[in-house]
Design an enzyme around this catalytic site. Structure first.
Site, PDB file in Angstrom:
ATOM      1  N   SER A   8      -4.839   9.348  -2.677  1.00  0.00           N
ATOM      2  CA  SER A   8      -3.439   8.948  -2.585  1.00  0.00           C
ATOM      3  C   SER A   8      -2.832   8.995  -3.978  1.00  0.00           C
ATOM      4  O   SER A   8      -2.866  10.048  -4.623  1.00  0.00           O
ATOM      5  CB  SER A   8      -3.337   7.547  -1.957  1.00  0.00           C
ATOM      6  OG  SER A   8      -1.995   7.162  -1.803  1.00  0.00           O
TER       7      SER A   8
ATOM      8  N   HIS B 125      -2.151  11.689   0.511  1.00  0.00           N
ATOM      9  CA  HIS B 125      -0.977  11.042   1.075  1.00  0.00           C
ATOM     10  C   HIS B 125       0.286  11.717   0.542  1.00  0.00           C
ATOM     11  O   HIS B 125       0.466  11.842  -0.671  1.00  0.00           O
ATOM     12  CB  HIS B 125      -0.942   9.565   0.707  1.00  0.00           C
ATOM     13  CG  HIS B 125      -1.923   8.734   1.484  1.00  0.00           C
ATOM     14  ND1 HIS B 125      -2.265   7.457   1.118  1.00  0.00           N
ATOM     15  CD2 HIS B 125      -2.621   9.000   2.616  1.00  0.00           C
ATOM     16  CE1 HIS B 125      -3.136   6.966   1.982  1.00  0.00           C
ATOM     17  NE2 HIS B 125      -3.370   7.886   2.896  1.00  0.00           N
TER      18      HIS B 125
ATOM     19  N   ASP C  44      -6.829   2.950   2.994  1.00  0.00           N
ATOM     20  CA  ASP C  44      -7.042   4.082   3.892  1.00  0.00           C
ATOM     21  C   ASP C  44      -8.301   4.819   3.439  1.00  0.00           C
ATOM     22  O   ASP C  44      -8.539   4.993   2.246  1.00  0.00           O
ATOM     23  CB  ASP C  44      -5.838   5.027   3.858  1.00  0.00           C
ATOM     24  CG  ASP C  44      -5.915   6.112   4.929  1.00  0.00           C
ATOM     25  OD1 ASP C  44      -6.621   5.914   5.936  1.00  0.00           O
ATOM     26  OD2 ASP C  44      -5.259   7.156   4.750  1.00  0.00           O
TER      27      ASP C  44
END
Length: 344
Positions: free
Chosen positions: A19, A46, A140
């Site tokens: 991310s 992401h 995540d």
């Protein structure tokens, strides 16, 4: 064996999730990968829904020797190629070793999300998967790492001490028995060594991981399926308003609705905070409209009717002041990281 035959015999795979800070981390890692890499690499970074990912691919193709592409739905996986999840789509692998991109429900408030890729790779490739989790906010990828581990695969994380944003590797380290925690500079040679020992004879896939993968692929989405995964809890899904189930076989607290939205506890709390804020801005607007309407009405009235309207306008102002105090307070500190987690 010809090139056309090779691309249909992929027996092992590397999946990467990252991310915030991902462009820098991926660049360091991909510099160590050559075009003879003996497995396909699939990457979830992401991305904001309106981002293309072109900048990341351009950097990776300039810095490394492996061919880097946008993932295209239905394409067959090829060794020595890197596939980047398209924006606003989950990236997964189907049973025929083809790329699957879907507009399925957000997981951990993200699409693309890391967990769906990791789970699908574990279901299709079993213990012939290497999962890598790099820098990023929140958690995540932790559930996906757990799925890879439970299916016999290998879990690798970037050393949190060198990660620009250590949340994601730290969460995986705290909840999953990861196999390797190391600096980016050491990952490339280790990948070659590990892949040389594959493929292994595939192990059975736990039922709950298969069910979650089928839900993410939109093959299965119903109440009985989610009932098999956990217990109903008194929380609502911020994404659709439906009920939530707490997953039983999760390495950390995690929730799912029957539509497909999935949240870790951290992400659920953050999403609830955003929904509350959104609702309060709506309430503020409605109270201000009510106050203004009451003042307008009072101007044309006399006596008790006028006094009643002015009193109700005053009460509306009290509510307005209270809502403004909440909205301008610092009870939203966590939302700062929320808006940054999609950055490279």
């Amino acid at each position: 064996m010809s090139h056309s035959q090779q691309k249909h015999t992929t027996e092992k795979v590397v999946v990467i999730g990252t991310s915030a800070g991902g462009m820098k981390a991926l660049t360091v890692l991909i510099r160590q990968i050559h075009d003879d890499f003996p497995a396909p690499i699939l990457v979830v970074q992401h991305l904001a829904a309106d981002a293309s990912g072109d900048a990341l691919l351009e950097v990776l193709n300039k810095q490394g020797m492996i061919k880097c592409h946008h993932a295209v739905n239905g394409s067959t996986l090829e060794n020595g190629h890197l596939y980047l999840a398209p924006s606003d789509h989950h990236l997964m692998i189907d049973e025929e070793h083809r790329i699957l991109t879907t507009k399925g429900a957000h997981e951990n408030r993200s699409r693309p999300a890391i967990d769906p890729l990791f789970r699908s790779a574990a279901v299709v490739f079993s213990n012939n998967v290497i999962g890598i989790l790099l820098t990023g906010y929140l958690d995540d990828g932790t559930a996906g790492m757990s799925a890879i581990k439970r299916c016999g695969g290998i879990c690798m994380i970037q050393d949190p001490q060198e990660a620009d944003y250590p949340d994601m590797p730290n969460n995986a380290l705290n909840h999953v028995d990861v196999d390797y925690c190391l600096p980016l500079s050491e990952m490339g040679s280790l990948l070659y060594d590990l892949l040389a020992e594959m493929p292994h004879k595939k192990l059975p896939i736990p039922k709950d991981i298969s069910i979650e993968t089928r839900i993410a692929k939109r093959v299965l989405s119903d109440v009985p399926a989610v009932n098999a995964l956990g217990e109903l809890v008194p929380f609502n899904c911020p994404g659709c308003g439906g009920v939530l189930w707490e997953m039983e076989n999760s390495s950390s607290k995690r929730y799912r609705c029957h539509v497909g939205h999935s949240y870790t506890a951290q992400n659920l709390i953050l999403e609830q905070a955003l929904k509350i804020e959104e609702t309060m801005w709506t309430a503020l607007r409605m109270f201000e409209e009510r106050r203004n309407m009451l003042f307008t009405f009072a101007r044309d009235q006399k006596g008790a009717i006028k006094n009643s309207a002015l009193e109700r306008a005053h009460l509306s102002q009290i509510h307005i002041d209270r809502i403004k105090a909440i909205l301008t307070g610092d009870d939203k500190g966590h939302t700062v990281g929320v808006h940054q987690q999609n950055e490279f």
